[in-house]
Design a protein around this motif. Structure first.
Motif: not given
Length: 462
Positions: A45-54
């Motif tokens: 999800l972090d990679e899909d968003y560019g940055q998504r908080s864990q």
């Protein structure tokens, strides 16, 4: 897809009433698979968003999925038990029970904002009710989709749970299949197309849509407390939540104090603004551009825009902090459409009745938030405003109530799931009347006009 639907339905017909133990085992194995892959899901999800908080992912995607599985496993035996109903004197001595029968094959269409919870949450309800499922994942979360596929393939065969990906053409084809029930989560505009597609097969639908969810801040509440209770709902996942606060109604004269309180609270949560590691990106450049365009439209029509932090926008990483918007007009795009991002209009009102009328005059939202400690105000807003769900002195958290239904009303959706309501949504509640050797039905057989028939009519028609 049609071939797989046919296969699933054939397999369902071979076992149309899965046992309690087999259903619970499926849910337990699914939970184990999620927990084994939680790090991979967070990274994807972090990679899909560019940055998504864990922690955004853990708190909003994985935790509710696990909680829903635990709750279903704990309560499934009670839900599956046929419920005894009162036959009444007229039908005595027959007995009446309601049996909860699996529908067959359920279709689930998943959005990009919470792809784990919004795929595995409905799947939990479908499996609890004894169904098989076909899932269409969003094309905007390809890396997450890969992990979800792995999670499901480790537990289920394609005859039990099948996964599909693809653009809008695949989604359109998917929604035209003759499922036994179709659950769609997404925008109101797309929900209308889904309902039209399902209508050709008379496929029953559950539509989890959205809309403009208001926050009413009453005059009695401390503004710092009000901001504390709503800000997380607006900032989690950068406001890309179907139940995120969409706009704030505030007593006239308190706008500036609210803005200062919001900026202070935002800086405490995200000290580096868009560079804060706990703050998530807008999912992609397409959505980011939409939000920038809507801000430009509002400015061009006279709005003032105040970012919640000096480090406000990162165009390259498609990130932006909450932008507070005042001096709004109804013809601005962001006042007409669900914002689904970190923009927050602030609208003054002169009286609580005016605020209520403002909400009543607009399409019924998926969520409504009231900030007030006054019991009379709480009662008035609860009774006079329609919404899919409501929080008083909180935001978002009603969605996490496992023992309560979640769903919209009117343009924000129809039907609901979560917990027992999810089990019921994906079950056929079948009434079964059972008579023994002695039955009363023959008493009303022709020829008519017999004394016993006259007595029956005289007794029960009064």
């Amino acid at each position: 897809m049609q071939n797989l639907l046919t296969r699933q339905r054939q397999q369902y017909q071979l076992n149309p009433m899965p046992s309690l133990s087999s259903r619970k085992q499926q849910l337990i194995e699914l939970k184990k698979a999620i927990l084994r892959n939680q790090d991979k899901l967070c990274k994807a999800l972090d990679e899909d968003y560019g940055q998504r908080s864990q922690y955004d992912t853990l708190i909003s995607d994985l935790l509710p999925a696990i909680a829903g599985l635990n709750y279903s496993v704990k309560n499934l035996k009670k839900w599956m038990k046929p419920s005894r109903r009162h036959a009444g004197l007229l039908l005595s001595p027959a007995s009446v029970k309601v049996h909860y029968q699996p529908l067959g094959v359920v279709g689930i269409v998943v959005p990009w904002n919470f792809p784990v919870m919004l795929s595995l949450g409905p799947l939990t309800a479908a499996l609890s009710a004894g169904n098989r499922a076909m899932i269409k994942l969003s094309e905007f979360t390809p890396k997450t989709n890969t992990v979800i596929r792995e999670v499901l393939a480790s537990v289920f065969t394609e005859d039990q749970v099948a996964v599909f990906e693809g653009e809008a053409d695949i989604a359109s084809e998917f929604t035209k299949l003759n499922f036994d029930h179709l659950l769609f989560t997404g925008s109101t505009a797309v929900g209308k197309h889904v309902m039209r597609a399902a209508a050709d097969n008379l496929t029953p639908v559950t539509l989890e849509l959205g809309g403009k969810s208001p926050v009413i801040i009453a005059d009695d509440i401390d503004l710092d407390l009000a901001v504390e209770r709503l800000i997380f709902g607006k900032c989690m996942n950068a406001g890309q939540i179907c139940v995120a606060p969409d706009y704030v109604l505030i007593p006239e004269g308190k706008q500036q104090a609210f803005i200062e309180a919001y900026k202070k609270a935002f800086t405490k949560m995200y000290p580096k603004g868009v560079s804060s590691k706990d703050y998530s990106s807008v999912v992609n450049q397409r959505q980011f551009k939409r939000l920038r365009d809507w801000m430009a439209d509002a400015q061009a029509k006279g709005a003032s825009i105040i970012p919640a932090h000096a480090s406000a926008i990162d165009d390259l990483q498609h990130r932006m902090v909450t932008h507070l918007i005042i001096d709004t007009k109804d013809d601005m795009t962001l006042m007409q459409e669900e914002i689904f991002g970190p923009l927050l209009p602030i609208i003054p009102y002169q009286s609580l009745d005016q605020a209520i009328q403002y909400v009543q005059a607009r399409p019924r939202p998926l969520a409504l938030y009231l900030m007030s400690m006054d019991p009379q105000i709480q009662k008035q807003v609860t009774e006079q405003c329609h919404a899919g769900g409501m929080c008083i002195n909180e935001s978002l958290l009603h969605v996490g109530a496992d023992d309560a239904p979640f769903g919209g009303v009117g343009p924000s959706g129809m039907g609901h799931y979560h917990g027992k309501e999810g089990f019921l949504t994906f079950s056929k509640a079948k009434t079964v009347l059972k008579a023994g050797k002695f039955g009363t039905g023959k008493l009303v057989h022709p020829p008519y006009g017999k004394l016993v028939q006259k007595i029956i009519l005289k007794t029960f028609m009064r």
